[in-house]
Write a protein that holds these residues in place. Structure first.
Motif, PDB file in Angstrom:
ATOM      1  N   ARG A   1     -13.996  -3.215  -2.090  1.00 30.65           N
ATOM      2  CA  ARG A   1     -14.894  -3.183  -3.251  1.00 30.65           C
ATOM      3  C   ARG A   1     -14.113  -3.439  -4.535  1.00 30.65           C
ATOM      4  O   ARG A   1     -14.524  -4.218  -5.383  1.00 30.65           O
ATOM      5  CB  ARG A   1     -15.616  -1.834  -3.330  1.00 30.65           C
ATOM      6  CG  ARG A   1     -16.671  -1.781  -4.441  1.00 30.65           C
ATOM      7  CD  ARG A   1     -17.251  -0.393  -4.618  1.00 30.65           C
ATOM      8  NE  ARG A   1     -16.290   0.581  -5.107  1.00 30.65           N
ATOM      9  CZ  ARG A   1     -15.827   0.622  -6.377  1.00 30.65           C
ATOM     10  NH1 ARG A   1     -16.229  -0.249  -7.259  1.00 30.65           N
ATOM     11  NH2 ARG A   1     -14.965   1.543  -6.740  1.00 30.65           N
ATOM     12  N   ARG A   2     -12.946  -2.823  -4.669  1.00 25.30           N
ATOM     13  CA  ARG A   2     -12.138  -3.007  -5.868  1.00 25.30           C
ATOM     14  C   ARG A   2     -11.594  -4.433  -5.962  1.00 25.30           C
ATOM     15  O   ARG A   2     -11.562  -5.020  -7.044  1.00 25.30           O
ATOM     16  CB  ARG A   2     -10.986  -2.015  -5.896  1.00 25.30           C
ATOM     17  CG  ARG A   2     -11.434  -0.581  -6.119  1.00 25.30           C
ATOM     18  CD  ARG A   2     -10.250   0.329  -6.229  1.00 25.30           C
ATOM     19  NE  ARG A   2     -10.655   1.730  -6.270  1.00 25.30           N
ATOM     20  CZ  ARG A   2      -9.800   2.721  -6.473  1.00 25.30           C
ATOM     21  NH1 ARG A   2      -8.512   2.477  -6.650  1.00 25.30           N
ATOM     22  NH2 ARG A   2     -10.224   3.963  -6.492  1.00 25.30           N
TER      23      ARG A   2
ATOM     24  N   ASP B   1       0.826  -1.213   0.000  1.00 23.92           N
ATOM     25  CA  ASP B   1       0.000   0.000   0.000  1.00 23.92           C
ATOM     26  C   ASP B   1       0.857   1.259   0.000  1.00 23.92           C
ATOM     27  O   ASP B   1       0.600   2.192  -0.751  1.00 23.92           O
ATOM     28  CB  ASP B   1      -0.933   0.031   1.215  1.00 23.92           C
ATOM     29  CG  ASP B   1      -2.083  -0.946   1.086  1.00 23.92           C
ATOM     30  OD1 ASP B   1      -2.388  -1.363  -0.049  1.00 23.92           O
ATOM     31  OD2 ASP B   1      -2.675  -1.290   2.120  1.00 23.92           O
TER      32      ASP B   1
ATOM     33  N   ASN C   1       0.672   3.752  -3.126  1.00 26.35           N
ATOM     34  CA  ASN C   1       0.062   5.044  -2.848  1.00 26.35           C
ATOM     35  C   ASN C   1       1.024   6.205  -3.041  1.00 26.35           C
ATOM     36  O   ASN C   1       0.609   7.350  -3.086  1.00 26.35           O
ATOM     37  CB  ASN C   1      -0.534   5.057  -1.440  1.00 26.35           C
ATOM     38  CG  ASN C   1      -1.763   4.190  -1.359  1.00 26.35           C
ATOM     39  OD1 ASN C   1      -2.422   3.946  -2.355  1.00 26.35           O
ATOM     40  ND2 ASN C   1      -2.059   3.708  -0.174  1.00 26.35           N
TER      41      ASN C   1
ATOM     42  N   PRO D   1      -7.216   3.614  -3.571  1.00 24.12           N
ATOM     43  CA  PRO D   1      -8.391   3.615  -2.693  1.00 24.12           C
ATOM     44  C   PRO D   1      -8.113   4.425  -1.439  1.00 24.12           C
ATOM     45  O   PRO D   1      -7.013   4.355  -0.874  1.00 24.12           O
ATOM     46  CB  PRO D   1      -8.610   2.132  -2.375  1.00 24.12           C
ATOM     47  CG  PRO D   1      -7.395   1.413  -2.825  1.00 24.12           C
ATOM     48  CD  PRO D   1      -6.677   2.281  -3.778  1.00 24.12           C
ATOM     49  N   GLN D   2      -9.090   5.183  -1.001  1.00 28.32           N
ATOM     50  CA  GLN D   2      -8.930   6.051   0.152  1.00 28.32           C
ATOM     51  C   GLN D   2      -9.397   5.410   1.457  1.00 28.32           C
ATOM     52  O   GLN D   2      -9.171   5.948   2.519  1.00 28.32           O
ATOM     53  CB  GLN D   2      -9.691   7.367  -0.074  1.00 28.32           C
ATOM     54  CG  GLN D   2      -9.191   8.143  -1.282  1.00 28.32           C
ATOM     55  CD  GLN D   2      -7.719   8.521  -1.165  1.00 28.32           C
ATOM     56  OE1 GLN D   2      -7.277   9.015  -0.136  1.00 28.32           O
ATOM     57  NE2 GLN D   2      -6.948   8.251  -2.215  1.00 28.32           N
ATOM     58  N   SER D   3     -10.051   4.255   1.356  1.00 29.45           N
ATOM     59  CA  SER D   3     -10.541   3.592   2.561  1.00 29.45           C
ATOM     60  C   SER D   3     -10.468   2.085   2.375  1.00 29.45           C
ATOM     61  O   SER D   3     -10.322   1.587   1.251  1.00 29.45           O
ATOM     62  CB  SER D   3     -11.987   3.997   2.846  1.00 29.45           C
ATOM     63  OG  SER D   3     -12.833   3.474   1.828  1.00 29.45           O
ATOM     64  N   GLN D   4     -10.584   1.363   3.483  1.00 30.02           N
ATOM     65  CA  GLN D   4     -10.580  -0.094   3.400  1.00 30.02           C
ATOM     66  C   GLN D   4     -11.817  -0.597   2.655  1.00 30.02           C
ATOM     67  O   GLN D   4     -11.753  -1.598   1.949  1.00 30.02           O
ATOM     68  CB  GLN D   4     -10.519  -0.712   4.786  1.00 30.02           C
ATOM     69  CG  GLN D   4      -9.147  -0.576   5.428  1.00 30.02           C
ATOM     70  CD  GLN D   4      -9.056  -1.305   6.758  1.00 30.02           C
ATOM     71  OE1 GLN D   4     -10.059  -1.647   7.356  1.00 30.02           O
ATOM     72  NE2 GLN D   4      -7.832  -1.529   7.198  1.00 30.02           N
ATOM     73  N   GLU D   5     -12.932   0.101   2.788  1.00 25.37           N
ATOM     74  CA  GLU D   5     -14.142  -0.305   2.082  1.00 25.37           C
ATOM     75  C   GLU D   5     -13.957  -0.192   0.573  1.00 25.37           C
ATOM     76  O   GLU D   5     -14.361  -1.072  -0.185  1.00 25.37           O
ATOM     77  CB  GLU D   5     -15.360   0.546   2.528  1.00 25.37           C
ATOM     78  CG  GLU D   5     -15.800   0.310   3.949  1.00 25.37           C
ATOM     79  CD  GLU D   5     -14.948   1.058   4.979  1.00 25.37           C
ATOM     80  OE1 GLU D   5     -14.271   2.063   4.614  1.00 25.37           O
ATOM     81  OE2 GLU D   5     -14.939   0.621   6.127  1.00 25.37           O
ATOM     82  N   GLU D   6     -13.334   0.903   0.137  1.00 25.47           N
ATOM     83  CA  GLU D   6     -13.068   1.079  -1.297  1.00 25.47           C
ATOM     84  C   GLU D   6     -12.090   0.025  -1.789  1.00 25.47           C
ATOM     85  O   GLU D   6     -12.256  -0.543  -2.861  1.00 25.47           O
ATOM     86  CB  GLU D   6     -12.524   2.485  -1.568  1.00 25.47           C
ATOM     87  CG  GLU D   6     -12.135   2.736  -3.015  1.00 25.47           C
ATOM     88  CD  GLU D   6     -13.302   2.719  -3.995  1.00 25.47           C
ATOM     89  OE1 GLU D   6     -13.038   2.683  -5.201  1.00 25.47           O
ATOM     90  OE2 GLU D   6     -14.467   2.722  -3.566  1.00 25.47           O
ATOM     91  N   GLN D   7     -11.079  -0.273  -0.997  1.00 20.80           N
ATOM     92  CA  GLN D   7     -10.119  -1.300  -1.364  1.00 20.80           C
ATOM     93  C   GLN D   7     -10.810  -2.659  -1.478  1.00 20.80           C
ATOM     94  O   GLN D   7     -10.600  -3.389  -2.445  1.00 20.80           O
ATOM     95  CB  GLN D   7      -9.001  -1.361  -0.318  1.00 20.80           C
ATOM     96  CG  GLN D   7      -7.887  -2.305  -0.683  1.00 20.80           C
ATOM     97  CD  GLN D   7      -6.760  -2.277   0.337  1.00 20.80           C
ATOM     98  OE1 GLN D   7      -6.924  -1.792   1.449  1.00 20.80           O
ATOM     99  NE2 GLN D   7      -5.620  -2.782  -0.056  1.00 20.80           N
TER     100      GLN D   7
ATOM    101  N   TYR E   1      -5.129   7.254  -8.225  1.00 18.91           N
ATOM    102  CA  TYR E   1      -6.484   6.810  -7.941  1.00 18.91           C
ATOM    103  C   TYR E   1      -6.490   5.686  -6.917  1.00 18.91           C
ATOM    104  O   TYR E   1      -7.289   4.769  -6.979  1.00 18.91           O
ATOM    105  CB  TYR E   1      -7.180   6.354  -9.230  1.00 18.91           C
ATOM    106  CG  TYR E   1      -7.214   7.457 -10.260  1.00 18.91           C
ATOM    107  CD1 TYR E   1      -8.021   8.570 -10.080  1.00 18.91           C
ATOM    108  CD2 TYR E   1      -6.403   7.401 -11.383  1.00 18.91           C
ATOM    109  CE1 TYR E   1      -8.025   9.597 -10.999  1.00 18.91           C
ATOM    110  CE2 TYR E   1      -6.403   8.426 -12.311  1.00 18.91           C
ATOM    111  CZ  TYR E   1      -7.216   9.518 -12.108  1.00 18.91           C
ATOM    112  OH  TYR E   1      -7.219  10.526 -13.023  1.00 18.91           O
TER     113      TYR E   1
END
Length: 150
Positions: A30-31, A11, A15, A22-28, A20
């Motif tokens: 989801r991807r 990460d 980063n 992911p800014q959060s664990q949820e976004e990560q 682009y």
């Protein structure tokens, strides 16, 4: 290659230069879910035994096989062998399987299994080109070609 400390995590490396990320664990999550094929095997399940494949898709790799200048001992850092690329710059040959490396460079070629995170760090830091699964001439064939006796 200079010895410097690689980033502590994938990460942190990604980063640094990924606009682009992911800014959060949820976004990560989801991807990752979107990138995983439907019906993929449970990561905790025992892997099925099958014949080794000569090539793996890049997304399946956590390590790769890289030619080295000489055999490295268990506590030694390998010295990866650089080759001259077509444009004259230094390049690193990276193979997706040991069988493919030996098939293309010969059984006597020294090699090391390298974590992809380490390779990403090295090629980014040193601005080295990478060629995946190339057909290369062995050192002996290169010497013979220079003498005109291929």
């Amino acid at each position: 290659m200079a010895d410097s400390v690689p980033p502590r995590s994938l990460d942190s490396l990604l980063n640094q230069s990924t606009p682009y990320a992911p800014q959060s664990q949820e976004e990560q999550a989801r991807r990752l879910a979107a990138a995983s094929p439907a019906g993929a095997a449970d990561p905790g399940a025992a892997p099925e035994r099958s014949a080794p494949r000569p090539e793996r898709h890049l997304s399946e790799l956590s390590t790769a096989f890289v030619p080295t200048v000489r055999e490295a001992g268990p506590n030694d850092r390998p010295e990866y062998q650089l080759r001259e690329m077509v444009d004259g710059t230094a390049g690193l040959a990276v193979y997706t399987s040991l069988e493919l490396l030996k098939e293309r460079l010969g059984a006597d070629q020294p090699w090391a299994e390298a974590p992809l995170i380490e390779l990403l760090y090295i090629v980014g830091r040193d601005k080295i080109g990478v060629v995946l699964n190339p057909h290369l001439m062995t050192d002996e064939a290169t010497d013979e070609a220079a003498e005109g006796t291929v």
